[in-house]
Scaffold this active site. Structure first.
Site, short mmCIF file in Angstrom:
data_model
loop_
_atom_site.label_atom_id
_atom_site.label_comp_id
_atom_site.label_asym_id
_atom_site.label_seq_id
_atom_site.Cartn_x
_atom_site.Cartn_y
_atom_site.Cartn_z
CG ASN A 144 -37.72 -39.13 9.23
OD1 ASN A 144 -37.18 -39.75 8.31
ND2 ASN A 144 -37.18 -39.08 10.44
CD GLU A 242 -30.77 -42.65 11.56
OE1 GLU A 242 -31.62 -42.83 12.46
OE2 GLU A 242 -30.95 -41.91 10.59
CB CYS A 276 -34.06 -41.01 13.81
SG CYS A 276 -32.92 -39.98 12.88
CD GLU A 453 -26.54 -42.61 6.53
OE1 GLU A 453 -26.92 -43.42 5.67
OE2 GLU A 453 -27.31 -41.78 7.07
#
Length: 473
Positions: A144, A242, A276, A453
């Protein structure tokens, strides 16, 4: 193409890369499997012996060279993202800027890896903590954000002194190839960064079970993340992940309604809802729900669906047929459960294209019986729920499993601070639909992942602390 030990590699096995806007093959790329992954890991291990001892300034220089090359090719990079991912070109251009931003940030952070001096309880001792790179890191990235998710992982790893083996998503390998072309031309030493494209199960299994890999970093579904964690347990690897999200978007009665409506356009419909941290559940105070719904439906109905390379397009295609069918199923289920489609709600067909398009959709009168309430959508569908009290919406907003991102709109400072604390999510945007920035930590809680991150927090994920005690007598 594969990139192993500083050289491009072809193979007899090929993978077709499709354009989701047209359903047509863009190109075919070489793939590898277990043997190539083993070779890439071995080359990364060998390179780590030298790369891990380079100075921060040296590592910074290599990253800075890659930054310059990416800037020179930013238009080509954006077009590549749009072709293989489908997102509109302006969105792809912003992704390129973000991807470059990670390299720029960590090129500077490479020079700022500090240790600590500890107060000793014995006057004849000197106590220190030094930070050292973890070692060989295996990175698995999603489709994505096919460029920025790569740089968000690789940049801090290289800055810390780690070496990397990357496996990009099968459907979007071209962006990864473009990044590695920049590495190659920047003169990155052989073996420091390696690229393996191919079967997820075969490559992932080797990454998780190979003892020479000391860290796994992954962005993707919770189901796959759990498997990677289980498979990594035998060698006790360091892990950062993640995973899935199911973001609530809470709008209180005192909110600026127009701002909240515009925020949904950003949070829900960017990349056709395939992010997300995309809003999945919109909770609106009952007293303003009808006004909010009407305004949102009007804005959403004006969004232009189409091929991301065409000017004026706001919403591109979904990534594949399976994604299209999932979104259609969730909408049909929502209608059966009493939801009212205010706009959209159907598969969208373009005369020129045969891609995977779905109309941007708003559903009023959503309820907790709907599948969309608990299952991640990853599509351009905005369900609207109503609530009456702050306590009620907090309980409903906090998902049992997911805890990645949440949003809240209110003019009340005290309420905003209470919501900040009450929402069980790793990222909270108060009157802000786009909270993600390079200098901040990005990651979730609960089953949305572990580790962070971005910023200094992302660098720490690639470092180990070593405590040293020196007896001076």
């Amino acid at each position: 193409m594969l990139y192993i030990n500083g050289a491009w590699r072809d193979s007899a096995t090929k993978l077709n890369v499709l354009n989701p806007a047209t359903g047509k093959v863009l190109t075919a790329v070489a793939t590898g499997g277990k043997a190539e992954t083993q070779e890439a890991i071995a080359s990364a291990k060998k390179a780590f012996a030298t790369w891990g001892k380079t100075t921060g300034n040296e590592r910074s220089n290599y990253l800075s060279k890659a930054v310059q090359l990416m800037k020179e090719r930013s238009k080509e990079l954006a077009e590549t993202i749009t072709l293989e991912n489908g997102k509109p070109l302006p969105d792809a251009t912003r992704e390129v800027a973000g991807a470059i931003g990670f390299f720029e940030w960590y090129a500077e952070e490479a020079k700022r890896i500090y240790g600590d001096t500890l107060p000793a309880s014995d006057p004849d001792k000197q106590l220190m903590v030094i930070r050292e790179p973890v070692g060989v890191c295996a990175a698995i990235t999603p489709w994505n954000f096919p460029l920025s998710m790569i740089t968000r992982k690789i940049a801090p790893a290289l800055a810390a002194g780690c070496t990397v083996v990357l496996k990009p998503a099968d459907v979007t390998p071209l962006s990864a190839i473009k990044v590695f072309e920049c590495f190659h031309e920047a003169g990155l030493p052989a073996g420091v960064a390696n690229l393996v494209i191919g079967p997820a199960e075969e490559i992932g299994s080797e990454m998780t079970r190979n003892p020479d890999v000391r860290k796994i970093t992954f962005t993707g579904s919770t189901r796959v993340g759990k498997k990677l964690m289980r498979d990594s347990a035998d060698t006790v690897k360091k892990i950062s992940m993640e995973l899935g999200g199911h973001a609530p978007y809470v709008v209180f009665e005192d909110a600026e309604i127009d701002a909240a409506v515009n925020g949904v356009l950003v949070s829900k419909f960017i990349n056709a809802g395939q992010t997300c941290i995309s809003t999945n559940r919109i909770y609106v105070a009952e007293s303003i729900a009808n006004e909010f719904s009407e305004k949102l439906a009007a804005k959403v109905s004006a969004l232009v669906v189409g091929n991301g390379l065409e000017e004026g397009v706001n919403v591109g295609p979904l990534i594949n047929q399976a994604a299209l069918e999932k979104v259609q199923h969730q909408v049909e289920d929502a209608v059966k459960q009493g939801g009212k489609v205010l706009t959209g709600g159907k598969i969208f067909t373009l005369e020129k294209e045969s891609g995977y398009f779905f109309e941007p959709t708003v559903i009023h009168y959503a309820n907790d019986r709907m599948q969309i309430t608990t299952e991640e959508t990853f599509g351009p569908v905005a369900p609207i729920y109503t609530f009456q009290t702050e306590e009620e919406v907090v309980e409903r907003a906090n998902h049992a499993e997911y805890g990645l991102a949440a949003y809240c709109y209110t003019k009340d400072l005290g309420r905003g601070l209470r919501m900040m604390r009450a929402l069980e999510f790793g990222i909270v945007g108060i009157n802000d639909p786009a909270p993600a920035v390079v200098q901040a930590p990005f990651g979730g809680v609960k089953e949305s992942g572990t580790g962070k991150e971005g910023g200094k927090y992302g660098l720490e994920e690639y470092l180990e602390e070593k405590y040293v005690s020196i007896y001076m007598k």
